[in-house]
Each structure stands twice: as structure tokens, then as C-alpha cells.
Enzyme design. Structure first.
Site, PDB file in Angstrom:
ATOM      1  N   CYS A 104       0.887  -1.158   0.000  1.00  0.00           N
ATOM      2  CA  CYS A 104       0.000   0.000   0.000  1.00  0.00           C
ATOM      3  C   CYS A 104       0.920   1.202   0.000  1.00  0.00           C
ATOM      4  O   CYS A 104       1.486   1.564   1.035  1.00  0.00           O
ATOM      5  CB  CYS A 104      -0.913   0.010   1.220  1.00  0.00           C
ATOM      6  SG  CYS A 104      -2.026   1.441   1.236  1.00  0.00           S
ATOM      7  N   CYS A 107      -0.312   4.215   2.420  1.00  0.00           N
ATOM      8  CA  CYS A 107      -0.308   4.054   3.875  1.00  0.00           C
ATOM      9  C   CYS A 107       0.167   2.642   4.206  1.00  0.00           C
ATOM     10  O   CYS A 107       1.312   2.316   3.947  1.00  0.00           O
ATOM     11  CB  CYS A 107      -1.678   4.362   4.461  1.00  0.00           C
ATOM     12  SG  CYS A 107      -3.037   3.460   3.702  1.00  0.00           S
ATOM     13  N   SER A 108      -0.709   1.812   4.745  1.00  0.00           N
ATOM     14  CA  SER A 108      -0.295   0.433   5.056  1.00  0.00           C
ATOM     15  C   SER A 108      -1.500  -0.502   5.096  1.00  0.00           C
ATOM     16  O   SER A 108      -1.537  -1.426   5.893  1.00  0.00           O
ATOM     17  CB  SER A 108       0.448   0.390   6.394  1.00  0.00           C
ATOM     18  OG  SER A 108      -0.373   0.910   7.434  1.00  0.00           O
ATOM     19  N   CYS A 109      -2.474  -0.257   4.235  1.00  0.00           N
ATOM     20  CA  CYS A 109      -3.677  -1.092   4.219  1.00  0.00           C
ATOM     21  C   CYS A 109      -3.338  -2.533   3.826  1.00  0.00           C
ATOM     22  O   CYS A 109      -2.515  -2.768   2.952  1.00  0.00           O
ATOM     23  CB  CYS A 109      -4.689  -0.544   3.224  1.00  0.00           C
ATOM     24  SG  CYS A 109      -5.396   1.038   3.711  1.00  0.00           S
TER      25      CYS A 109
END
Length: 199
Positions: A104, A107-109
Site C-alpha cells: 500500500c 499508507c499500510s492497508c
């Protein structure tokens, strides 16, 4: 002014989260048990062993594999793996000459119900920035040195995609049960930075 600036900059994300929680709680905007239930989801329910079960089923059940590739969300719902970040699940099938990897970049999905919460390195700016430019090198640094004939394809998670990697079933696992096969699948395998191996 200088003292105030120093004080403001020392606020940690945790301090800000607690302050926000207090404001919302004082205004009775947080439903009873919401925080506890969400914490339980994160700590006890969302786990990469869920994704491992999905992969193992796809390895032994051709009809389930077909469903997983056609509608990942529906396939994972058969196991009860639903909820926040579990919408729009897309399974990416590896082949002997293709290694899919997810990131991602904003972000960090990740697909929380199936992969669990993202590891620290997945959230790092270095991983997110470098993977799209030099995927093979990043995988090598993380311990997966792919043969030259294996292409690396990077998939960037969006608001409407929650990826998981469907790895190739390792050779020599023909006599293993579905439960035994699931033990070969780790969070790294589901993200695509590793391949399952028989020890």
C-alpha cells in the site's frame, strides 16, 4: 513561545489518540464495548492463519480455488473472514514464473481479516517506496532470492481492493492434509515477499 512549541512537539501519537478518545467518550459518541470488541478483533481474530486456511483450501479444492479467484470476498466469507478491511478481496495467483507482491504505497492497508495487521516493515516508507521500483531486490533483502526466470509483479492496494497472494503449492506436499498445508503459509507468503517451502 519556545516552551509551548517544545511542549506541543513532544505530544506522541498515543497522547493524541488518548485525548481524542476522552473527547469522544465525554460526548458519549463511542458505543458501549466498541473499543474492547475492536481490540479483540485485532489481537485474537485477525490473524494470518486465516489466510493460510483459505490458501490450503484452494490448494485441495479446485471449485473453491475458482471461487477465490473469481470473488475473493465471497470465498473468504465461507470461513467467516469478513469485516473492516475485508471488503473487495482479490486473490492474486502466483505461477512458477510469476511472483505477486502486495503493498500500500499511500499508507499500510492490508486485508486485515485474512492477513492480520500489517508487520512493521510493511508500514515503513522504505518498503512502500522501494518495492514498486526494485521489487526483486527488496524480496532478496527480505530473504526470498527468486530465480531470474521468475517475474515480480507489484500490486498497490486501494480503497476498493484488498489483496492476498495465492502461492503455488510446493512440490512434495501431495500427501499432506489441508491442515498440514496451512502450516506452510505465513503472513510473508500471503503478502508475497516469500514463497511456501517444505522444511
Amino acid at each position: 513561545m519556545k516552551h509551548e512549541a517544545v511542549g506541543q512537539s513532544s505530544n506522541t501519537p498515543g497522547d493524541r489518540a488518548r485525548a481524542l478518545f476522552k473527547v469522544l467518550d465525554d460526548k458519549k459518541l463511542i458505543p458501549e464495548g466498541f473499543i474492547g470488541n475492536f481490540t479483540k478483533l485485532m489481537e485474537e481474530v485477525w490473524d494470518p492463519s486465516n489466510g493460510a486456511r483459505v490458501v490450503a483450501r484452494a490448494w485441495v479444492d479446485p471449485a473453491f480455488r475458482e471461487l477465490l479467484l473469481k470473488d475473493g470476498t465471497k470465498a473468504c466469507e465461507q470461513f467467516g473472514y469478513t469485516g473492516p478491511q475485508g471488503e473487495y478481496i482479490v486473490a492474486l495467483p502466483n505461477t512458477p514464473t510469476l511472483q505477486n507482491v502486495i503493498v500500500c504505497s499511500l499508507c499500510s492497508c492490508t486485508n486485515w481479516p485474512v492477513l492480520g495487521l500489517p508487520p512493521e516493515w510493511y508500514k515503513s516508507f522504505e518498503y512502500r517506496a522501494r518495492l514498486v521500483r526494485e521489487g526483486r531486490t527488496v524480496l532478496r533483502e527480505l530473504g526470498e532470492d527468486l530465480p531470474d526466470d521468475v517475474a515480480v509483479k507489484v500490486w498497490d492496494t486501494t480503497a476498493e481492493t484488498r489483496y492476498m497472494v495465492l502461492p503455488v503449492r510446493p512440490e512434495g506436499t501431495e500427501d499432506m492434509s489441508e491442515e498440514e498445508l496451512a502450516t506452510l503459509v505465513t503472513k510473508d507468503v500471503l503478502i508475497g515477499v516469500a514463497r511456501p517451502h517444505v522444511s
